[in-house]
Design a protein around this motif. Sequence first.
Motif, PDB file in Angstrom:
ATOM      1  N   MET A 145     -16.080  -8.123   3.789  1.00 28.49           N
ATOM      2  CA  MET A 145     -15.136  -7.009   3.589  1.00 28.49           C
ATOM      3  C   MET A 145     -15.814  -5.782   2.976  1.00 28.49           C
ATOM      4  SD  MET A 145     -11.363  -8.268   2.571  1.00 28.49           S
ATOM      5  CE  MET A 145     -10.155  -8.555   3.866  1.00 28.49           C
ATOM      6  N   GLY A 146     -15.262  -4.648   3.276  1.00 24.80           N
ATOM      7  CA  GLY A 146     -15.777  -3.382   2.760  1.00 24.80           C
ATOM      8  C   GLY A 146     -15.830  -2.367   3.882  1.00 24.80           C
ATOM      9  N   HIS A 147     -14.717  -1.653   4.109  1.00 23.61           N
ATOM     10  CA  HIS A 147     -14.720  -0.622   5.150  1.00 23.61           C
ATOM     11  C   HIS A 147     -15.512   0.596   4.710  1.00 23.61           C
ATOM     12  CE1 HIS A 147     -11.231  -2.514   7.346  1.00 23.61           C
ATOM     13  NE2 HIS A 147     -12.091  -2.217   8.266  1.00 23.61           N
ATOM     14  N   TYR A 178      -9.935 -12.616   4.899  1.00 19.68           N
ATOM     15  CA  TYR A 178      -9.113 -12.669   3.688  1.00 19.68           C
ATOM     16  C   TYR A 178      -9.435 -13.827   2.758  1.00 19.68           C
ATOM     17  CZ  TYR A 178      -6.794  -8.873   5.927  1.00 19.68           C
ATOM     18  OH  TYR A 178      -6.553  -7.649   6.498  1.00 19.68           O
ATOM     19  N   ARG A 218       0.835  -1.215   0.000  1.00 23.17           N
ATOM     20  CA  ARG A 218       0.000   0.000   0.000  1.00 23.17           C
ATOM     21  C   ARG A 218       0.866   1.260   0.000  1.00 23.17           C
ATOM     22  NH1 ARG A 218      -5.315  -1.182   0.460  1.00 23.17           N
ATOM     23  NH2 ARG A 218      -5.918  -3.137   1.456  1.00 23.17           N
ATOM     24  N   ASP A 256     -13.768  -4.612  -3.610  1.00 19.29           N
ATOM     25  CA  ASP A 256     -14.796  -3.704  -3.088  1.00 19.29           C
ATOM     26  C   ASP A 256     -15.696  -3.134  -4.191  1.00 19.29           C
ATOM     27  OD1 ASP A 256     -13.772  -4.074  -0.559  1.00 19.29           O
ATOM     28  OD2 ASP A 256     -12.512  -2.294  -0.628  1.00 19.29           O
ATOM     29  N   ARG A 309     -10.470 -12.566  -0.507  1.00 20.22           N
ATOM     30  CA  ARG A 309      -9.517 -11.975  -1.449  1.00 20.22           C
ATOM     31  C   ARG A 309      -8.591 -13.002  -2.068  1.00 20.22           C
ATOM     32  NH1 ARG A 309      -7.242  -6.567   1.280  1.00 20.22           N
ATOM     33  NH2 ARG A 309      -5.307  -7.699   1.248  1.00 20.22           N
ATOM     34  N   GLU A 366     -17.794  -4.527   6.933  1.00 16.77           N
ATOM     35  CA  GLU A 366     -16.864  -4.077   7.980  1.00 16.77           C
ATOM     36  C   GLU A 366     -17.155  -2.632   8.425  1.00 16.77           C
ATOM     37  OE1 GLU A 366     -12.633  -6.091   6.690  1.00 16.77           O
ATOM     38  OE2 GLU A 366     -13.530  -4.590   5.396  1.00 16.77           O
TER      39      GLU A 366
HETATM   40  O1  F6P Z   1      -9.081  -4.730  -0.968  1.00 15.48           O
HETATM   41  C1  F6P Z   1      -9.987  -3.909  -0.276  1.00 15.48           C
HETATM   42  C2  F6P Z   1     -10.146  -4.438   1.092  1.00 15.48           C
HETATM   43  O2  F6P Z   1     -10.350  -5.778   0.905  1.00 15.48           O
HETATM   44  C3  F6P Z   1     -11.241  -3.915   1.987  1.00 15.48           C
HETATM   45  O3  F6P Z   1     -12.504  -4.427   1.764  1.00 15.48           O
HETATM   46  C4  F6P Z   1     -10.698  -4.273   3.351  1.00 15.48           C
HETATM   47  O4  F6P Z   1     -11.286  -3.535   4.330  1.00 15.48           O
HETATM   48  C5  F6P Z   1      -9.248  -3.960   3.185  1.00 15.48           C
HETATM   49  O5  F6P Z   1      -8.957  -4.249   1.835  1.00 15.48           O
HETATM   50  C6  F6P Z   1      -8.344  -4.674   4.133  1.00 15.48           C
HETATM   51  O6  F6P Z   1      -7.099  -4.939   3.574  1.00 15.48           O
HETATM   52  P1  F6P Z   1      -5.694  -4.900   4.289  1.00 15.48           P
HETATM   53  O7  F6P Z   1      -5.847  -5.567   5.626  1.00 15.48           O
HETATM   54  O8  F6P Z   1      -4.817  -5.638   3.369  1.00 15.48           O
HETATM   55  O9  F6P Z   1      -5.310  -3.469   4.437  1.00 15.48           O
END
Ligand code: F6P
Length: 374
Positions: A178-180, A298, A75, A136, A301, A231
Amino acid sequence: MKRARRIGILTAGGDSPGLNAAIRGIGKAAMGNYGMQVVGFRDGFRGLAEDRSVRLDRRLSGILTVGGTILGTSRDKPHRMLVDGEVMDMTGAVVSTYERHRLDALVCLGGGGTAKNALRLVRAGLNVITLPKTIDNDVVMTDATFGFATALDVATDAIDRLHSTAHSHHRIIVCEIMGHRAGWLTLGAGLAGGADVILIPEIPYSVESIAEAIRRRVRSGSNFSIVAVAEGAGEPSHAEAFRQAEARKRAASTPEEIQAAVAGLAAVEAAHEGNTLRLAAHLEALTGLESRVTILGYVQRGGTPSPADRLLATRLGSSGADLIAQGVFGVMVAARGEGTEPVPLDQVAGKRKPVPRDHSWVLAAQHVGTCFGD
Ligand code: F6P
């Protein structure tokens, strides 16, 4: 116009099923149709700044069906990278790597954040295009992002499986998806899996109205319920705190303001940690039904990309090679119906596509009696 001979590829942000299919799509099309050489950079923008590269010519076969990314991801942002414990602007190092490899174009596979970083590199003089990936599905100006279809399959399958055990034990099962910041995955899986309650960040909820919906089901003879919760879903107080923190981040201009705003946003997210567990306990207390939590995490993903994601990633990747050959840069390759379309990066960068309240999936769920907790 100078003919593109060498291109670089990197994958940035959270990984997503279909990344390797996209690397293969763009790489094979660029080499096979245009005779370009293709270089991969490891671990997102960090590998570009540190010049960690890999020749992809012989690495493109056999990866179509493989999950994750053969290049690795991170990231890291070019302009704010942690180096030896210090936050540094590595844009100069990125430009040097690009020049050292005599690249004519760079392809960045990522979401809205990656588009923002890519745009910074365009402004630093590089030829960059992006392809939209994220489970997402929240990238603007594209019909879809690769990764979403696979994650949707996984989350729907999980809800299907939770149904029989919730039914057998007369329980509430709260399934965190997932989905903040965006609720597409929870909404899609909740609708496809027939969840009784769907909670997404875009629609703040009241625990009491969720409990009442569950009690109504009990009165009509269904003494179990499936709650699909994103999330980032929360009560109005969380939604408001998040909105304010994001607004502060958008308004921040000095490095100090940006740092404070990032910390503020992280604090709001930290306060929200564990919300799914609290929600389940609260629903148990309000309804008298035993409750359990499943956090999918995870698994959504990871693993093999679905056929739909392989198709999308290959389509976007091969169109990306065409655009580079035509000298079209500073764009994201968007999916539009059956085709693809270049969209200027400044229309995508840092933006997010929330679920509209009147989206057909929301309306359909409401029509079949799903509670959104509002
Ligand atoms: O890829 C997006 C996402 O999957 C979100 O939905 C999730 O909240 C976030 O990444 C978490 O990813 P990481 O823990 O790798 O930062």
